[in-house]
Write an enzyme that holds these catalytic residues in place. Structure first.
Site: not given
Lengths: 604, 604
Positions: B83, B122, B365
């Site tokens: 992203t 992350g 997701e």
């Protein structure tokens, strides 16, 4: 941003005073403190909001002379200790005791059980050296119920807790992390007789008890605080809408037509359907909050003249509207947050904080379901009066109309089925009929339970779902009615047109959300098509409508909701300034993480 | 607690395997890491969940030889960077570029704009020294779309970012505070040609591009992860229900009958009405999660045989159910939290953490509204096929029945109005009819838009609300159907009776929540009375039903939800251990707070 062209400025001038009013009422203390003391007001919030006002309103003359100078000079830092570990909304259940000892002319305060430990008061954990403690008063062998006592908690010089006082912080919470919500366990703490707040009730030196002149006096404060919370709902939802709607014009995603550039996400019908009904709700609640404070001040005048007539209706209305607006706002803020996609989860959006700070309103100052049932009690009482032929006045007067209508055998089939869904007064009528029907249903449920030989109390509990639904419908009717009435105050025709569309969207969207109810009262037509049209009609003015709330960037504290729309650069900037990104010793990782392989140790 | 007496043990044995399955699938990685590495797994979570699996599945033989040893020995710590600041769910919109330079046989990676900065991965902010970066591949002057590249971010020895790499933490978020979600800005970063993951697509040394053999291969992973999320929904909602229902038997409040002791709050109808439908939902989602993983593994077998037939249906179903279950669970957790009154806000309840950890599933997701529209696309395609006379198989086959039924002029009036509301197969039929009706309505909305000469794309967007409603109804039908089918697997009659009541409550409560829809398909009777009866019937087994989820206190981490019900003492204990209550220098307050009057300085 697309602006509201010529009419925007006048829209702002129309909304701003309304909003200022709300801000003044809801945030008065916070704003004051913000101005006076910067951002560290939380620890002293309770001193201003609860301790000082309690002293002002419940000290007798002697007590005022002693305590007010101490409190206003911040030598006595105070809080208000009411809720206990095992007791909240049901005040009569509180267990803390204050037993009068005439031999020393002292009260002896105790926490007789684990569940009686005072729990949750803000500023109790670390900050306060005094508290107003609510306790069951015992004197001459008799319990006289809850009374308020000033208890010194800590040495005013060293701040060390006094003997018999076990005080501390209750640990981390969801939201309010800055506030030292605390616990207080009292073990034979003796305070002088003069520390009982004696403006109304009194205990004489010999221990004889004098009752307060009226029990209704506490109603006013509750009504006032609940009406503030209604305003706070409007305020928080308006903030969340401002952020989500502005950002939805900055964010471009996917494609509607292939080959064309990615559209603003506010052009997606689903995004409009999430946000515009909430925007309409923010406007609706603004007007409701305004109404509540106006009526509160009018009735306060009456009360001072000794006229308590309207107090029960206002009390019931404030309870239900507190629940209705906080529940709606609570879930609405989360819809706004999630409508911003991933970035809504970042604290840079401000939305996580808005939620965490707002959500306790659903529980404090009266748990929402209990509030709804309070309103229901008033509705059922009014319903019975109407049934008995009494002419009701005020907002519940529709229960009379229902009574008249029931002369006809089947009201639903007799009613005309054609409802002009563009006529707000028609829609108000639908909401009114729904409310009346649901009050009637709840009353019938209780009746049926009683016929099964259940006690009054069990019949009530076994109808509680219906009672909450009836309250909800009543509140929804009130909101639609107030929004509609507000339109007549708007002179500018362009603004009138836009705000009317908002009101229409609010009313129609509510109908689709409870379509079963409305089908039963006979109104449900091409509403979903009309809602889609309204979304399109509101789209060009959406940003102007949130700009009209007039939140300054400094107040909004949201990178996503910036007025100038310059989101991405500022988001990058904001992230860079995060504490984790300031200078790190270049050898840190090697020294502390890889050496000794600490990172992979099983029980780090 | 009231226990489920004899039948409890067998109920546990029935539920536990189901739940273990879910736990294995949803928490496999976390549980593994928990066991191996204690609680500090978050920073390495992405290494296990995304980096390693990507290497395993997309490296060619040579690449595997080089990278797998580095990654499994934790020398290369990796994450997955997809992203971007301006791009999420719409993958084609990603802007990061990887341009092949044949003169050096390298790819040159760039973040050409602010919006192209990688954002959210992350473990990117601080932990990783490598990342799989998704970028638009340019070679020989042509763009070939998104491909994956291994990019080294930091020196493997000093952990200092390499030249051209601007990497850091994105700042505080709602939940996931332990994870170093990061940003990554690439400025002419050169990586060898061999760092493009080449198991499927390839770039030759001269820059010529070889396409991957099939585009469908990525479907499998998405389906897998989404079905895991369905299981996670069940798991989180079960946790929240366990805490709220157990605590509701510990907490006593107010009075139902005057003079009697304060009842357990679970005896209030309103409390049952909040919690029991959610308990039923937790059971329903457990069975759905189980079904999803079973069907996934069956279809995976088919796919390995080259049979892709069922993949589109599973893909569509997993998208919709991911949205349906996460939205329901998201709001359900908050209802559980607020049903615990004030103490629900304390972190001691564990509910704030359960919410903050769960809520991102609504967005990651695949953003939920986009997911619903994906399912809608499949439904509309199937609807058209049915209209064209094609015989559909699988879950959408009801669209054929609708086609047959429409031979009659007015299906609604022709249908029998008497529905046995205690017969689950009848209720499944109602849900099916509702789904069929709403799919039909959405299709008609598109048709009407097209008749107004709108493009296909605009017609779709202008019907998006209807499409989401249709998907929602479809998913709801699937859940009710699966729950009902599950009952036949329960042999023990006592358990069957209790779980049937849960299924009935789930189905009937869903009908009242969308009563308008169900009235339109002709089924709505004395449901609200039946729901109240079911609440009473479920009350004695409520605690047993949550005990059957078999959460160990150590897993539940909730003082309010303790198995032994010893809440208040432990809450006091928990608060005492809060860091704010450990030893404080007795002179601290005087020295640091009062001296210089810092507490009252305006801009502290």
């Amino acid at each position: 941003y697309k602006l509201f062209s010529k009419t925007e400025k006048s829209l702002v001038s129309f909304i701003v005073p309304t909003f200022l009013l709300i801000i003044v009422f809801t945030n008065c203390v916070c704003t004051m403190l913000d101005m006076i003391m910067g951002h560290h007001h939380e620890a002293l919030g309770l001193h201003y909001v609860m301790f000082l006002p309690t002293l002002y309103s419940q000290c007798d003359r002697e007590q005022s002379k002693k305590w007010l100078p101490l409190a206003t000079s911040f030598q006595a830092l105070g809080t208000y200790a009411q809720t206990e570990l095992g007791h909240g909304t049901h005040l009569r259940g509180l267990e803390t005791t204050a037993t009068y000892d005439p031999s020393t002319q002292e009260f002896v305060l105790n926490s007789p059980t684990i569940t009686s430990i005072k729990w949750w008061p803000g500023a109790l954990g670390k900050t306060s050296n005094h508290a107003v403690v609510l306790a069951q008063l015992y004197t001459q062998g008799k319990c006289h119920g809850l009374h308020a006592f000033i208890v010194q908690l800590r040495d005013m010089d060293t701040h060390i807790p006094l003997p018999g006082i076990d005080v501390g912080d209750i640990g981390p919470k969801f939201g309010f992390s800055e506030v030292d919500n605390g616990f207080l366990k009292l073990d034979n703490v003796r305070i002088p007789r003069e520390n009982m707040l004696m403006k109304y009730a009194k205990v004489e030196p010999d221990g004889s008890y004098l009752k307060p002149p009226s029990a209704k006096l506490t109603y006013g404060t509750m009504v006032f605080i609940r009406s503030l919370i209604v305003g706070q709902s409007a305020f928080s939802l308006a903030k969340a809408c401002t952020i989500a709607i502005r950002y939805s014009t900055v964010r471009h995603q996917s494609e509607i037509r292939s080959g064309e550039p990615e559209p603003q996400i506010l052009d997606y019908q689903t995004q409009q359907y999430k946000l515009f009904p909430l925007l309409a709700t923010a406007y609706a609640f603004t007007f409701v909050g305004q109404y509540m404070s106006q009526i509160y001040h009018r009735i306060t005048g009456d009360i001072n003249q000794g006229d308590f007539n309207e107090l029960p209706e206002l009390h019931a209305l404030s309870a239900g509207l507190k629940a209705f607006t906080t529940w709606t706002t609570n879930s609405g803020i989360e819809v706004c947050r999630m409508s911003c996609g991933g970035h809504g989860y970042s604290c840079s959006s401000a939305l996580p904080d808005i939620y965490a700070e707002f959500t306790p309103t659903c529980t404090y100052e009266g748990e929402n379901t209990v509030m709804m049932l309070q309103t229901a009690r008033y509705l059922l009482k009014s319903y019975k009066q109407a049934k008995a032929g009494q002419q009701l006045s005020g907002i519940v007067s529709y229960l009379n109309e229902m009574e008249q209508r029931q002369v006809q055998a089947h009201p639903a089939s007799a009613r005309p089925t054609v409802v002009d869904i563009n006529d707000l007064s028609n829609l108000v009528e639908c909401y009114k009929q729904r409310a009346a029907t649901l009050v009637d249903l709840a009353a019938r449920s209780i009746q049926q339970e009683l016929q099964k030989r259940r006690s009054q109390e069990d019949a009530w509990n076994n109808s509680a779902i219906d009672l909450v639904r009836a309250s909800d419908a009543h509140c929804h009717f009130v909101v639609v009615k107030l929004f509609t009435e507000k339109l007549s105050e708007i002179g500018d025709t362009a603004i009138h047109a836009v705000v009317s569309n908002l009101a229409l969207l609010y009313a129609l969207h509510g109908i689709t959300q409870s379509s079963g109810d409305f089908l039963q009262v006979g109104c449900m037509l091409q509403i979903s098509v009309r809602i889609k049209e309204l979304l399109c009609q509101l789209r060009p003015n959406a940003v102007a409508l949130v700009d009209a709330f007039d939140f300054h960037d400094k107040k909004l504290k949201s990178v996503l909701g910036r007025y100038d729309g310059n989101v991405y650069e500022n988001l990058f900037d904001w992230a860079r300034r995060s504490p984790l990104n300031v200078f790190v010793d270049e050898n840190y990782f090697k020294k502390h993480v890889f050496s000794g392989n600490e990172l992979f140790r099983p029980d780090l």
